[in-house]
Scaffold this active site. Sequence first.
Site, PDB file in Angstrom:
ATOM      1  N   GLY A  86      16.264 -14.880   1.059  1.00 23.14           N
ATOM      2  CA  GLY A  86      16.302 -15.494  -0.282  1.00 23.14           C
ATOM      3  C   GLY A  86      15.815 -14.510  -1.336  1.00 23.14           C
ATOM      4  N   ASP A 130      11.509 -13.997  10.376  1.00 20.51           N
ATOM      5  CA  ASP A 130      12.731 -14.556  10.982  1.00 20.51           C
ATOM      6  C   ASP A 130      13.663 -13.472  11.541  1.00 20.51           C
ATOM      7  OD1 ASP A 130      11.696 -16.899   9.996  1.00 20.51           O
ATOM      8  OD2 ASP A 130      13.032 -17.001   8.269  1.00 20.51           O
ATOM      9  N   ARG A 154       0.843  -1.217   0.000  1.00 24.90           N
ATOM     10  CA  ARG A 154       0.000   0.000   0.000  1.00 24.90           C
ATOM     11  C   ARG A 154       0.873   1.261   0.000  1.00 24.90           C
ATOM     12  NH1 ARG A 154      -1.578   2.982   4.461  1.00 24.90           N
ATOM     13  NH2 ARG A 154      -3.616   4.033   4.405  1.00 24.90           N
TER      14      ARG A 154
HETATM   15  O1  F6P Z   1      11.228 -17.578   6.358  1.00 24.87           O
HETATM   16  C1  F6P Z   1       9.975 -17.573   6.966  1.00 24.87           C
HETATM   17  C2  F6P Z   1       9.587 -18.971   7.404  1.00 24.87           C
HETATM   18  O2  F6P Z   1       8.323 -18.914   7.999  1.00 24.87           O
HETATM   19  C3  F6P Z   1      10.597 -19.663   8.316  1.00 24.87           C
HETATM   20  O3  F6P Z   1      10.483 -19.257   9.660  1.00 24.87           O
HETATM   21  C4  F6P Z   1      10.251 -21.105   8.087  1.00 24.87           C
HETATM   22  O4  F6P Z   1      11.381 -21.938   8.332  1.00 24.87           O
HETATM   23  C5  F6P Z   1       9.881 -21.138   6.632  1.00 24.87           C
HETATM   24  O5  F6P Z   1       9.516 -19.817   6.271  1.00 24.87           O
HETATM   25  C6  F6P Z   1       8.761 -22.070   6.282  1.00 24.87           C
HETATM   26  O6  F6P Z   1       8.634 -22.089   4.902  1.00 24.87           O
HETATM   27  P1  F6P Z   1       7.365 -22.631   4.110  1.00 24.87           P
HETATM   28  O7  F6P Z   1       6.259 -21.614   4.278  1.00 24.87           O
HETATM   29  O8  F6P Z   1       7.824 -22.733   2.714  1.00 24.87           O
HETATM   30  O9  F6P Z   1       6.979 -23.928   4.742  1.00 24.87           O
END
Ligand code: F6P
Length: 323
Positions: free
Chosen positions: A104, A127, A21
């Site tokens: 990433g 995270d 937004r």
């Molecule tokens: O990076 C965010 C996160 O929620 C991490 O804490 C966790 O390890 C991962 O993504 C889980 O990924 P997915 O949603 O692909 O299962």
Amino acid sequence: MKHIAVLTSGGDAPGMNAAIRAVTRSALDQGMTVSGVLQGWQGLVDGQFRQLSARDVGGIIQVGGTFLGSARSSDFRTEAGRSKALRHLSQRGIDGMVVIGGNGSQTGSYMFSQMGVHVVGIASTIDNDLLGTDISIGCDTAINVTLEAIDHLRTTGSSHNRAFLVETMGRDCGYLATMAGLAGGAEVISTPEFEVPASDIALRLHAAYERGKTHAIVVIAEGVKENTTKILAYFEADKQRTGFELRATTLGHVVRGAPPTAFDRILATRLGVGAIQSLTDGETGILVGWQKNQVTRTPLADITGRIKPVDTELLDLARILAK
Ligand code: F6P
């Protein structure tokens, strides 16, 4: 800059909508056209765009997740995929991009900026493992959801003289577990940066029992090697080891889906506006973050592929205060 694209990528985080937004409305205010890319980097490879007006981003500031959708794209990791994405941008005359996401996703931003695209990243992940920001969008909400669960478990734990293992997310970073454990008065916090072996957990729970506690909380970060399953197996061998009965709760994706806190909405708003300001200033290949109470710009080259260390002094503090 006349036409920008905005996308959300990787795991969704509460506050991403507020960031979209802010990006959209401040870009429109500067006279730019705004295209939303659906499903993150994968949508860019596939050419999935939607033009955004001020009204399209109305009524979303309070909603978790991302209305543009998100994905983890293996196609974008290939050179062919990135070239396809680049073609979609030039066909539409898009000359700038804002990427809202975590580690990433910002590696993707860096690679794309190296191909000559004007890209600015916004730090967004529960995270909080990105360098270049003290706190990332979504983390405060995730801490609060974890904390609420800890509070509830402590209440039922007290009724039954139980100890609870609570596993929360965070991938390889223990920030979320540390902060929720500190705020929730946990007896033990085990994180990838500072793992507590099951034998030590047993000693600390036993000591808490001896001190007359009626409940105990152990917060486990998902990235630890001695995970919840292994700890449970250790305690299975001797159920009376600590005095408490033991139960485990894995929170999983529930910590990611809540409505954003006021903090996350405001952070997202500031970073969204900061990203457009950076693009109009001619910046590229940077992460827009929040450091020492200010919007900051950090070159992605300095931070991609690295994880921000957690302050392990906080774990010492948690241990002292749990007495
Ligand atoms: O990076 C965010 C996160 O929620 C991490 O804490 C966790 O390890 C991962 O993504 C889980 O990924 P997915 O949603 O692909 O299962």
